[in-house]
Scaffold this motif. Structure first.
Motif, mmCIF file in Angstrom:
data_model
loop_
_atom_site.group_PDB
_atom_site.id
_atom_site.type_symbol
_atom_site.label_atom_id
_atom_site.label_comp_id
_atom_site.label_asym_id
_atom_site.label_seq_id
_atom_site.Cartn_x
_atom_site.Cartn_y
_atom_site.Cartn_z
ATOM 1 N N GLU A 72 117.223 44.699 100.653
ATOM 2 C CA GLU A 72 116.027 45.638 100.419
ATOM 3 C C GLU A 72 116.687 46.936 100.039
ATOM 4 O OE1 GLU A 72 113.139 45.862 103.559
ATOM 5 O OE2 GLU A 72 112.584 43.685 103.601
ATOM 6 N N LYS B 80 123.056 39.527 91.616
ATOM 7 C CA LYS B 80 122.123 38.491 91.703
ATOM 8 C C LYS B 80 122.749 37.546 92.759
ATOM 9 C CE LYS B 80 119.834 37.836 87.254
ATOM 10 N NZ LYS B 80 119.858 37.051 85.949
ATOM 11 N N SER C 30 113.887 48.689 93.350
ATOM 12 C CA SER C 30 113.307 47.366 93.380
ATOM 13 C C SER C 30 112.433 47.248 94.531
ATOM 14 C CB SER C 30 114.608 46.551 93.580
ATOM 15 O OG SER C 30 115.321 46.669 92.370
ATOM 16 N N TYR C 31 112.533 47.720 95.660
ATOM 17 C CA TYR C 31 112.032 47.373 96.902
ATOM 18 C C TYR C 31 111.809 48.656 97.679
ATOM 19 C CZ TYR C 31 110.023 45.118 101.046
ATOM 20 O OH TYR C 31 109.280 44.845 102.221
ATOM 21 N N ARG D 129 124.645 46.201 92.662
ATOM 22 C CA ARG D 129 123.648 45.183 92.614
ATOM 23 C C ARG D 129 124.104 44.062 92.039
ATOM 24 N NH1 ARG D 129 118.657 47.932 93.672
ATOM 25 N NH2 ARG D 129 118.928 50.108 93.520
ATOM 26 N N ASP E 45 119.884 41.671 94.045
ATOM 27 C CA ASP E 45 118.691 42.183 93.113
ATOM 28 C C ASP E 45 118.435 41.242 91.970
ATOM 29 O OD1 ASP E 45 116.799 43.979 91.945
ATOM 30 O OD2 ASP E 45 118.096 45.566 92.004
ATOM 31 N N ASP E 46 117.629 41.232 91.128
ATOM 32 C CA ASP E 46 117.250 40.670 90.014
ATOM 33 C C ASP E 46 118.187 40.717 88.844
ATOM 34 O OD1 ASP E 46 114.984 39.501 91.054
ATOM 35 O OD2 ASP E 46 113.799 41.124 90.277
ATOM 36 N N LYS E 47 118.911 41.993 88.833
ATOM 37 C CA LYS E 47 119.911 42.416 87.632
ATOM 38 C C LYS E 47 121.142 42.880 88.296
ATOM 39 C CE LYS E 47 116.248 43.521 84.422
ATOM 40 N NZ LYS E 47 116.021 44.363 83.224
#
Length: 65
Positions: free
Chosen positions: A9, A60, A13-14, A58, A42-44
């Motif tokens: 987290e 994936k 992003s969060y 960051r 993270d997503d990216k």
């Protein structure tokens, strides 16, 4: 000192919770001239250098090498 934090987290992003604590302490430790890297699931994937002593990486989860 070299310091690494690994978190699932992290802002933006969060927001909130443990992510905010990691953000605050990493900035404080870098301000004291410690070399700090925060690794974030993270997503990216990306790498951001915020200062000479603070970097955010960051990635994936479950992908890549």
């Amino acid at each position: 000192m070299k310091i690494w934090y690994l978190t699932s987290e992290f802002p933006p992003s969060y927001g909130g919770g443990i992510g905010m604590y990691v953000d605050i302490i990493s900035r404080l430790m870098a301000k004291e001239k410690n070399d700090v890297v925060v690794f974030v699931r993270d997503d990216k994937s990306s790498e951001t250098i915020l200062s000479p002593h603070l970097k955010h990486v960051r990635f994936k989860a479950g992908e890549g090498e």
